[in-house]
Design a protein around this motif. Sequence first.
Motif, PDB file in Angstrom:
ATOM      1  N   GLN A 219      13.808  16.927  24.239  1.00 39.26           N
ATOM      2  CA  GLN A 219      15.054  16.995  25.009  1.00 39.26           C
ATOM      3  C   GLN A 219      16.298  16.890  24.134  1.00 39.26           C
ATOM      4  N   ILE A 220      16.194  16.159  23.027  1.00 38.41           N
ATOM      5  CA  ILE A 220      17.363  15.951  22.160  1.00 38.41           C
ATOM      6  C   ILE A 220      17.976  17.286  21.756  1.00 38.41           C
ATOM      7  N   GLY A 221      17.103  18.226  21.403  1.00 38.83           N
ATOM      8  CA  GLY A 221      17.562  19.551  20.963  1.00 38.83           C
ATOM      9  C   GLY A 221      18.257  20.361  22.043  1.00 38.83           C
ATOM     10  N   GLU A 222      18.117  19.934  23.293  1.00 38.96           N
ATOM     11  CA  GLU A 222      18.793  20.636  24.390  1.00 38.96           C
ATOM     12  C   GLU A 222      20.258  20.207  24.502  1.00 38.96           C
ATOM     13  N   TYR A 223      20.596  19.086  23.850  1.00 35.40           N
ATOM     14  CA  TYR A 223      21.959  18.563  23.921  1.00 35.40           C
ATOM     15  C   TYR A 223      22.726  18.736  22.614  1.00 35.40           C
ATOM     16  N   THR A 224      22.022  18.732  21.503  1.00 29.78           N
ATOM     17  CA  THR A 224      22.704  18.853  20.215  1.00 29.78           C
ATOM     18  C   THR A 224      21.861  19.623  19.206  1.00 29.78           C
ATOM     19  N   LYS A 225      22.541  20.478  18.455  1.00 24.79           N
ATOM     20  CA  LYS A 225      21.886  21.206  17.352  1.00 24.79           C
ATOM     21  C   LYS A 225      22.396  20.675  16.014  1.00 24.79           C
ATOM     22  N   ASN A 226      23.633  20.172  16.029  1.00 26.12           N
ATOM     23  CA  ASN A 226      24.279  19.716  14.794  1.00 26.12           C
ATOM     24  C   ASN A 226      24.220  18.195  14.717  1.00 26.12           C
ATOM     25  N   VAL A 227      23.216  17.686  14.028  1.00 25.35           N
ATOM     26  CA  VAL A 227      23.007  16.231  14.010  1.00 25.35           C
ATOM     27  C   VAL A 227      23.280  15.581  12.654  1.00 25.35           C
ATOM     28  N   GLU A 228      23.555  16.391  11.632  1.00 26.79           N
ATOM     29  CA  GLU A 228      23.648  15.859  10.274  1.00 26.79           C
ATOM     30  C   GLU A 228      24.743  14.806  10.110  1.00 26.79           C
ATOM     31  N   ASP A 229      25.800  14.893  10.923  1.00 26.59           N
ATOM     32  CA  ASP A 229      26.896  13.922  10.830  1.00 26.59           C
ATOM     33  C   ASP A 229      26.866  12.910  11.969  1.00 26.59           C
ATOM     34  N   LYS A 230      25.739  12.838  12.666  1.00 27.53           N
ATOM     35  CA  LYS A 230      25.653  11.977  13.848  1.00 27.53           C
ATOM     36  C   LYS A 230      24.682  10.812  13.644  1.00 27.53           C
ATOM     37  N   VAL A 231      24.917   9.761  14.404  1.00 27.44           N
ATOM     38  CA  VAL A 231      24.047   8.581  14.416  1.00 27.44           C
ATOM     39  C   VAL A 231      23.287   8.578  15.736  1.00 27.44           C
ATOM     40  N   ILE A 232      22.029   8.194  15.696  1.00 27.60           N
ATOM     41  CA  ILE A 232      21.262   8.010  16.927  1.00 27.60           C
ATOM     42  C   ILE A 232      20.988   6.514  17.093  1.00 27.60           C
ATOM     43  N   ALA A 233      21.130   6.028  18.307  1.00 28.95           N
ATOM     44  CA  ALA A 233      20.853   4.618  18.599  1.00 28.95           C
ATOM     45  C   ALA A 233      19.662   4.549  19.547  1.00 28.95           C
ATOM     46  N   MET A 234      18.757   3.608  19.289  1.00 25.12           N
ATOM     47  CA  MET A 234      17.590   3.426  20.158  1.00 25.12           C
ATOM     48  C   MET A 234      17.398   1.959  20.484  1.00 25.12           C
ATOM     49  N   THR A 235      17.032   1.693  21.728  1.00 22.13           N
ATOM     50  CA  THR A 235      16.623   0.349  22.127  1.00 22.13           C
ATOM     51  C   THR A 235      15.240   0.435  22.769  1.00 22.13           C
ATOM     52  N   HIS A 236      14.524  -0.669  22.695  1.00 24.76           N
ATOM     53  CA  HIS A 236      13.157  -0.700  23.241  1.00 24.76           C
ATOM     54  C   HIS A 236      12.932  -1.992  24.012  1.00 24.76           C
ATOM     55  N   CYS A 237      12.075  -1.921  25.010  1.00 24.90           N
ATOM     56  CA  CYS A 237      11.716  -3.105  25.793  1.00 24.90           C
ATOM     57  C   CYS A 237      10.420  -3.711  25.250  1.00 24.90           C
ATOM     58  N   ASN A 238      10.572  -4.687  24.364  1.00 24.06           N
ATOM     59  CA  ASN A 238       9.441  -5.496  23.903  1.00 24.06           C
ATOM     60  C   ASN A 238       8.308  -4.680  23.288  1.00 24.06           C
ATOM     61  N   ASP A 239       8.645  -3.633  22.521  1.00 27.47           N
ATOM     62  CA  ASP A 239       7.597  -2.826  21.884  1.00 27.47           C
ATOM     63  C   ASP A 239       8.170  -2.169  20.625  1.00 27.47           C
ATOM     64  N   GLU A 240       8.385  -2.994  19.594  1.00 30.00           N
ATOM     65  CA  GLU A 240       9.017  -2.503  18.367  1.00 30.00           C
ATOM     66  C   GLU A 240       8.156  -1.458  17.654  1.00 30.00           C
ATOM     67  N   HIS A 241       6.837  -1.654  17.663  1.00 27.37           N
ATOM     68  CA  HIS A 241       5.943  -0.709  16.981  1.00 27.37           C
ATOM     69  C   HIS A 241       6.090   0.687  17.577  1.00 27.37           C
ATOM     70  N   ARG A 242       6.073   0.764  18.893  1.00 25.84           N
ATOM     71  CA  ARG A 242       6.225   2.047  19.596  1.00 25.84           C
ATOM     72  C   ARG A 242       7.583   2.666  19.279  1.00 25.84           C
TER      73      ARG A 242
END
Length: 285
Positions: A219-242
């Motif tokens: 899905q990410i590619g459906e919103y952005t093609k130019n990512v080289e100057d961008k930061v992605i942030a991720m959060t997880h619910c109690n599953d750091e390995h995943r």
Amino acid sequence: MTIQLMTDSGADIPKKLSDAIDIKVIPLYLNFSDGEYKTGVTLDLEGFYRKVKELKEVPRSAAPSPSDFYAEYKKVDPSTPILMLSISKGLSSTYENAVAGKNMLLEEEPNRKIEVINTKTASSGITLLLQEAKEKIEEGFTFEQLTSYMTECTEHITTLFVLKTLDNLVLGGRLDKVKGKIAKTLNIKLLMRGSDEGTIEVTEKVRGDKKSIRRFIDQIGEYTKNVEDKVIAMTHCNDEHRAKKVLDDIRNKYAFKDALLTETGPLISTYGGEGALVIAFFKDK
């Protein structure tokens, strides 16, 4: 710092970011059957998961009051402008209460500079906005420039969610038990996104965990093609390995310049359930 950044516990802030900049967090409330708790203050993550397990329930959330915001604004030096980045107005009354608290203080101290922005997002979405604000403050943006820029940023942020379990939605009464049981039997996973209005909408229902994660990444590619100057942030619910595995897969496919990763706090964990992932990035303009 020339500008005081504030947010609420709808944001999940990585240690790397909180160590680098002073961000004041106004806690939301979580109500269990045994009482009311302030997220991150009288209830930490460990305590949250313990209560969910012991009480077999998920809490109801409540926004900070206008007086809560007033009190926190008041603590800031009057000469320091305040920028408050609130959890989406479409998810909580926090934004309205933050504005009401601002107006209460401005009646007393009209020379204060306080702005409240409806971020139209939550969790890692607010993380990304805070990171952006930090960079612009360091670049020397004035308060007016920063407010204008951050308001514009809220129109370009994309927040995507994938749930591993629907248990919390069932426990919280947001999903019918029968439907939840059917979904569990069929191994159905929900893909969701933050809408343009700042609500959360289901975009797809996918069978199987691996397939849902593949679709989540695609899905990410459906919103952005130019990512080289961008930061992605991720959060997880109690599953750091995943989370780390999925984030590695994302960065192998898309060349984001940097990534921020942290665990969801009690508020977002209430809705996401264990194993849920949230990602945020800026879509192409």
